[in-house]
Design a protein around this motif. Sequence first.
Motif, PDB file in Angstrom:
ATOM      1  N   LEU A  94       0.828  -1.207   0.000  1.00  0.00           N
ATOM      2  CA  LEU A  94       0.000   0.000   0.000  1.00  0.00           C
ATOM      3  C   LEU A  94       0.862   1.256   0.000  1.00  0.00           C
ATOM      4  CD1 LEU A  94      -2.778  -1.041   2.549  1.00  0.00           C
ATOM      5  CD2 LEU A  94      -3.083  -0.634   0.095  1.00  0.00           C
ATOM      6  N   ALA A  95       1.931   1.260   0.789  1.00  0.00           N
ATOM      7  CA  ALA A  95       2.806   2.427   0.856  1.00  0.00           C
ATOM      8  C   ALA A  95       3.448   2.706  -0.498  1.00  0.00           C
ATOM      9  CB  ALA A  95       3.879   2.215   1.920  1.00  0.00           C
ATOM     10  N   ALA A  96       3.781   1.643  -1.225  1.00  0.00           N
ATOM     11  CA  ALA A  96       4.446   1.807  -2.514  1.00  0.00           C
ATOM     12  C   ALA A  96       3.478   2.123  -3.642  1.00  0.00           C
ATOM     13  CB  ALA A  96       5.234   0.535  -2.851  1.00  0.00           C
ATOM     14  N   HIS A  97       2.317   1.512  -3.628  1.00  0.00           N
ATOM     15  CA  HIS A  97       1.400   1.609  -4.768  1.00  0.00           C
ATOM     16  C   HIS A  97       0.187   2.501  -4.525  1.00  0.00           C
ATOM     17  CE1 HIS A  97       3.455  -1.610  -7.038  1.00  0.00           C
ATOM     18  NE2 HIS A  97       3.681  -2.133  -5.840  1.00  0.00           N
ATOM     19  N   GLY A  98      -0.152   2.736  -3.242  1.00  0.00           N
ATOM     20  CA  GLY A  98      -1.305   3.573  -2.956  1.00  0.00           C
ATOM     21  C   GLY A  98      -1.234   4.963  -3.561  1.00  0.00           C
ATOM     22  N   PRO A  99      -0.090   5.658  -3.483  1.00  0.00           N
ATOM     23  CA  PRO A  99      -0.007   7.011  -4.042  1.00  0.00           C
ATOM     24  C   PRO A  99      -0.228   7.068  -5.547  1.00  0.00           C
ATOM     25  CG  PRO A  99       1.774   6.624  -2.483  1.00  0.00           C
ATOM     26  CD  PRO A  99       1.121   5.294  -2.726  1.00  0.00           C
ATOM     27  N   ARG A 100      -0.132   5.936  -6.244  1.00  0.00           N
ATOM     28  CA  ARG A 100      -0.311   5.939  -7.690  1.00  0.00           C
ATOM     29  C   ARG A 100      -1.781   5.970  -8.087  1.00  0.00           C
ATOM     30  NH1 ARG A 100       2.968   0.834  -9.664  1.00  0.00           N
ATOM     31  NH2 ARG A 100       2.553   1.758 -11.718  1.00  0.00           N
ATOM     32  N   ALA A 101      -2.664   5.585  -7.168  1.00  0.00           N
ATOM     33  CA  ALA A 101      -4.098   5.612  -7.465  1.00  0.00           C
ATOM     34  C   ALA A 101      -4.598   7.054  -7.436  1.00  0.00           C
ATOM     35  CB  ALA A 101      -4.857   4.774  -6.444  1.00  0.00           C
ATOM     36  N   GLU A 102      -5.575   7.339  -8.303  1.00  0.00           N
ATOM     37  CA  GLU A 102      -6.140   8.686  -8.316  1.00  0.00           C
ATOM     38  C   GLU A 102      -7.026   8.935  -7.105  1.00  0.00           C
ATOM     39  OE1 GLU A 102      -7.780  10.257 -11.929  1.00  0.00           O
ATOM     40  OE2 GLU A 102      -6.638   8.871 -13.158  1.00  0.00           O
ATOM     41  N   ARG A 103      -7.585   7.849  -6.569  1.00  0.00           N
ATOM     42  CA  ARG A 103      -8.487   7.994  -5.434  1.00  0.00           C
ATOM     43  C   ARG A 103      -8.251   6.850  -4.451  1.00  0.00           C
ATOM     44  NH1 ARG A 103     -14.284   9.287  -7.676  1.00  0.00           N
ATOM     45  NH2 ARG A 103     -14.270   7.056  -8.146  1.00  0.00           N
ATOM     46  N   LEU A 104      -8.038   7.205  -3.184  1.00  0.00           N
ATOM     47  CA  LEU A 104      -7.829   6.212  -2.128  1.00  0.00           C
ATOM     48  C   LEU A 104      -9.081   6.151  -1.266  1.00  0.00           C
ATOM     49  CD1 LEU A 104      -4.212   6.853  -0.805  1.00  0.00           C
ATOM     50  CD2 LEU A 104      -5.046   4.767  -1.876  1.00  0.00           C
ATOM     51  N   VAL A 105      -9.590   4.937  -1.069  1.00  0.00           N
ATOM     52  CA  VAL A 105     -10.832   4.753  -0.324  1.00  0.00           C
ATOM     53  C   VAL A 105     -10.627   3.683   0.735  1.00  0.00           C
ATOM     54  CG1 VAL A 105     -13.249   4.025  -0.479  1.00  0.00           C
ATOM     55  CG2 VAL A 105     -12.239   5.410  -2.314  1.00  0.00           C
ATOM     56  N   SER A 106     -11.093   3.947   1.942  1.00  0.00           N
ATOM     57  CA  SER A 106     -11.092   2.901   2.961  1.00  0.00           C
ATOM     58  C   SER A 106     -12.503   2.703   3.484  1.00  0.00           C
ATOM     59  CB  SER A 106     -10.152   3.249   4.123  1.00  0.00           C
ATOM     60  OG  SER A 106     -10.663   4.312   4.897  1.00  0.00           O
ATOM     61  N   VAL A 107     -12.801   1.467   3.849  1.00  0.00           N
ATOM     62  CA  VAL A 107     -14.074   1.133   4.463  1.00  0.00           C
ATOM     63  C   VAL A 107     -13.780   0.609   5.860  1.00  0.00           C
ATOM     64  CG1 VAL A 107     -16.192  -0.220   4.283  1.00  0.00           C
ATOM     65  CG2 VAL A 107     -15.000   0.506   2.203  1.00  0.00           C
ATOM     66  N   CYS A 108     -14.463   1.153   6.852  1.00  0.00           N
ATOM     67  CA  CYS A 108     -14.322   0.691   8.228  1.00  0.00           C
ATOM     68  C   CYS A 108     -12.845   0.778   8.668  1.00  0.00           C
ATOM     69  CB  CYS A 108     -14.876  -0.724   8.340  1.00  0.00           C
ATOM     70  SG  CYS A 108     -15.226  -1.286  10.023  1.00  0.00           S
ATOM     71  N   THR A 109     -12.302  -0.303   9.214  1.00  0.00           N
ATOM     72  CA  THR A 109     -10.929  -0.265   9.732  1.00  0.00           C
ATOM     73  C   THR A 109      -9.870  -0.347   8.641  1.00  0.00           C
ATOM     74  OG1 THR A 109     -11.017  -2.652  10.140  1.00  0.00           O
ATOM     75  CG2 THR A 109     -11.558  -1.194  11.981  1.00  0.00           C
ATOM     76  N   GLY A 110     -10.284  -0.296   7.388  1.00  0.00           N
ATOM     77  CA  GLY A 110      -9.302  -0.160   6.311  1.00  0.00           C
ATOM     78  C   GLY A 110      -8.470   1.098   6.486  1.00  0.00           C
ATOM     79  N   ALA A 111      -9.031   2.077   7.203  1.00  0.00           N
ATOM     80  CA  ALA A 111      -8.278   3.305   7.480  1.00  0.00           C
ATOM     81  C   ALA A 111      -7.032   3.019   8.302  1.00  0.00           C
ATOM     82  CB  ALA A 111      -9.167   4.313   8.212  1.00  0.00           C
ATOM     83  N   MET A 112      -7.084   1.989   9.146  1.00  0.00           N
ATOM     84  CA  MET A 112      -5.901   1.622   9.929  1.00  0.00           C
ATOM     85  C   MET A 112      -4.774   1.185   9.004  1.00  0.00           C
ATOM     86  SD  MET A 112      -6.877   2.081  13.126  1.00  0.00           S
ATOM     87  CE  MET A 112      -5.606   1.222  14.050  1.00  0.00           C
ATOM     88  N   LEU A 113      -5.101   0.418   7.976  1.00  0.00           N
ATOM     89  CA  LEU A 113      -4.089  -0.020   7.009  1.00  0.00           C
ATOM     90  C   LEU A 113      -3.496   1.164   6.251  1.00  0.00           C
ATOM     91  CD1 LEU A 113      -5.702  -3.272   5.584  1.00  0.00           C
ATOM     92  CD2 LEU A 113      -3.387  -3.084   6.513  1.00  0.00           C
ATOM     93  N   LEU A 114      -4.362   2.077   5.800  1.00  0.00           N
ATOM     94  CA  LEU A 114      -3.858   3.243   5.077  1.00  0.00           C
ATOM     95  C   LEU A 114      -2.978   4.103   5.976  1.00  0.00           C
ATOM     96  CD1 LEU A 114      -6.917   4.427   2.937  1.00  0.00           C
ATOM     97  CD2 LEU A 114      -4.940   3.073   2.213  1.00  0.00           C
ATOM     98  N   ALA A 115      -3.364   4.228   7.240  1.00  0.00           N
ATOM     99  CA  ALA A 115      -2.562   5.030   8.164  1.00  0.00           C
ATOM    100  C   ALA A 115      -1.196   4.396   8.399  1.00  0.00           C
ATOM    101  CB  ALA A 115      -3.309   5.204   9.486  1.00  0.00           C
TER     102      ALA A 115
END
Length: 320
Positions: A94-115
């Motif tokens: 996620l740290a490597a590839h997340g910034p390449r997406a135009e839109r980042l979305v988390s559902v529920c505790t998915g925010a913990m992973l993004l953080a």
Amino acid sequence: MTQRTVLVVLFEGVQSLDVTGPLEVFHGAAHAVGDPAAGYDVRTASLDGGPVRTSSGLRLVPDTDLASAPVPHTLVVPGGDGNHHEDDPLTRWLAAHGPRAERLVSVCTGAMLLARAGLLDGRRVTTHWAFCDRLAREHPAVTVDPDPIFVRDGNVATSAGVTSGIDLALALVEEDHGREAALTIARYLVVFLRRPGNQAQFSAQLAAQTASRSPLREVQRWVSEHPGGDLSVEALAERARLSPRHFARAFRAETGTTPGRYVDRVRVEHARRLLEETPDGIEEISRSCGYGTPEAMRRAFVRTLGTPPADYRRRFRPTP
């Protein structure tokens, strides 16, 4: 219209509704738009491309592995019971590839992973109410708002628990394809289009603690059953057989909120239900909910929900 790629990340212990709720919304867009090529190319991927078992025991088979997945327009990270940390392979991906997406979305505790992947620093976000304190404590660079069902901050969108992922997905479809497309999907799924993002995760009764003392519990019940009555501190204190000052202090100590804020929230919720479920006029609803005038109700709605009553009814009352 250009077809957008949506990639949903799967992992062991993922919450199944966090996955399937947004998937149903995005898959419905092609039909709603009337052009399959203009909807979404929705794909799922796990780290190794192998099946994963959800927190409820459901087995999900992804389309591909994350290494082979295309760079998506929208990257969706669901929540779940998986044990992830900063050095976890999924977090590193996620740290490597997340910034390449135009839109980042988390559902529920998915925010913990993004953080943990460092993707929420400097952002205002939300997550499931039970994890808001933990998210804020472990990631002080993230501004956590525990109240809304979803939050948009630039190209990052985070949602609260489970079904709020559907609300957020509908909001994204509305952004991409317009309100009519999102309304068509909402009708098909038999859900509202759409709960406003700043709607609270809890009702007033759930958000406030239940008072331990019987007189205060009785006051809470009375407020909920009589939103149009005299709910001043003086009237409620008399019902609890306490002085106004003692009542206000005790109510806040036992419920975590002031009597006035509790009354405001109960009245807004009651008015919302009447707008959603009845054909009653706004003036009639404002009187029955204790506002007295439509203008007073309008101010309460704008303050609490960010939209006036008339707009709320047009947008969020299901169409037969």
